[in-house]
Design an enzyme around this catalytic site. Structure first.
Site, mmCIF file in Angstrom:
data_model
loop_
_atom_site.group_PDB
_atom_site.id
_atom_site.type_symbol
_atom_site.label_atom_id
_atom_site.label_comp_id
_atom_site.label_asym_id
_atom_site.label_seq_id
_atom_site.Cartn_x
_atom_site.Cartn_y
_atom_site.Cartn_z
ATOM 1 N N HIS A 36 40.638 47.015 26.493
ATOM 2 C CA HIS A 36 40.188 48.189 27.241
ATOM 3 C C HIS A 36 40.055 47.850 28.720
ATOM 4 O O HIS A 36 40.148 46.690 29.112
ATOM 5 C CB HIS A 36 38.880 48.748 26.687
ATOM 6 N N HIS B 192 37.881 49.262 32.452
ATOM 7 C CA HIS B 192 36.917 50.112 33.149
ATOM 8 C C HIS B 192 37.350 50.149 34.601
ATOM 9 O O HIS B 192 37.778 49.121 35.152
ATOM 10 C CB HIS B 192 35.503 49.529 33.105
ATOM 11 N N TYR C 24 41.197 39.227 35.776
ATOM 12 C CA TYR C 24 41.664 40.616 35.849
ATOM 13 C C TYR C 24 40.531 41.549 36.250
ATOM 14 O O TYR C 24 40.093 42.403 35.479
ATOM 15 C CB TYR C 24 42.292 41.038 34.522
#
Length: 175
Positions: free
Chosen positions: A59, A61, A149
């Site tokens: 996922h 954000h 990342y």
């Protein structure tokens, strides 16, 4: 069902976007590069600013600020997902259910995403902290600086965080 989202032109939004069945697509460097390219491609056609971002294996954000007068984050996400999916190697795509096949969808992303319109500077900072602490929260890194990342280093360079920032704020769960 019609899904309603709050929209405010030119606003900053926090997003959570998840892979289909939380598959760890971004544990593979080729998919990280592909997602970066998808963002670049979409931003070139439909500009927005990425204020903060963290990409985890299953996922991501991020905080985006849309241009003045523009509230269309949904089309941007649809385009990013489509661009990534179009170029994603077959081995990263899950088998397609009849329901997804009927809608001409691949099994790469969860259908929806979560968004929150940022209300003020404190809300912005709380979400930045959440984003940058997330790799530590999920056990992928021991400090925010150790996760590759993320926009954490950019925040350090701008003086927003000290290089050794690694304390979880008291209210790290967003509601």
């Amino acid at each position: 069902m019609e899904f309603r989202r709050f929209r405010l032109a030119g606003a900053t939004y926090f997003f959570t976007v998840v892979t289909f069945e939380r598959r760890p697509l971004f544990a593979h460097a080729d998919n990280v590069a592909l997602l970066r390219q998808a963002f670049k491609t979409v931003k070139a056609r439909h500009p927005f600013v990425i204020d903060a971002l963290v990409l985890l294996p299953d996922h991501l954000h991020c905080l985006w600020t849309l241009p003045e007068g523009d509230d269309d984050f949904s089309s941007r996400w649809m385009s990013i997902k489509r661009e990534f999916t179009r170029h994603c190697a077959p081995q990263y795509k899950a088998p397609i259910s009849p329901a997804r096949r009927a809608k001409r969808e691949q099994a790469v992303w969860q259908r929806r995403f979560w968004e929150h319109c940022i209300r003020d500077e404190a809300d912005f900072q709380r979400h930045c902290d959440y984003i940058h602490w997330n790799p530590v929260k999920h056990g992928y890194a021991t400090t925010p600086e150790a996760w590759p990342y993320s926009t954490f280093q950019r925040f350090v360079e701008r003086g927003v965080y000290p290089p050794d920032w690694c304390g979880a704020p008291d209210d790290m769960e967003l509601g």
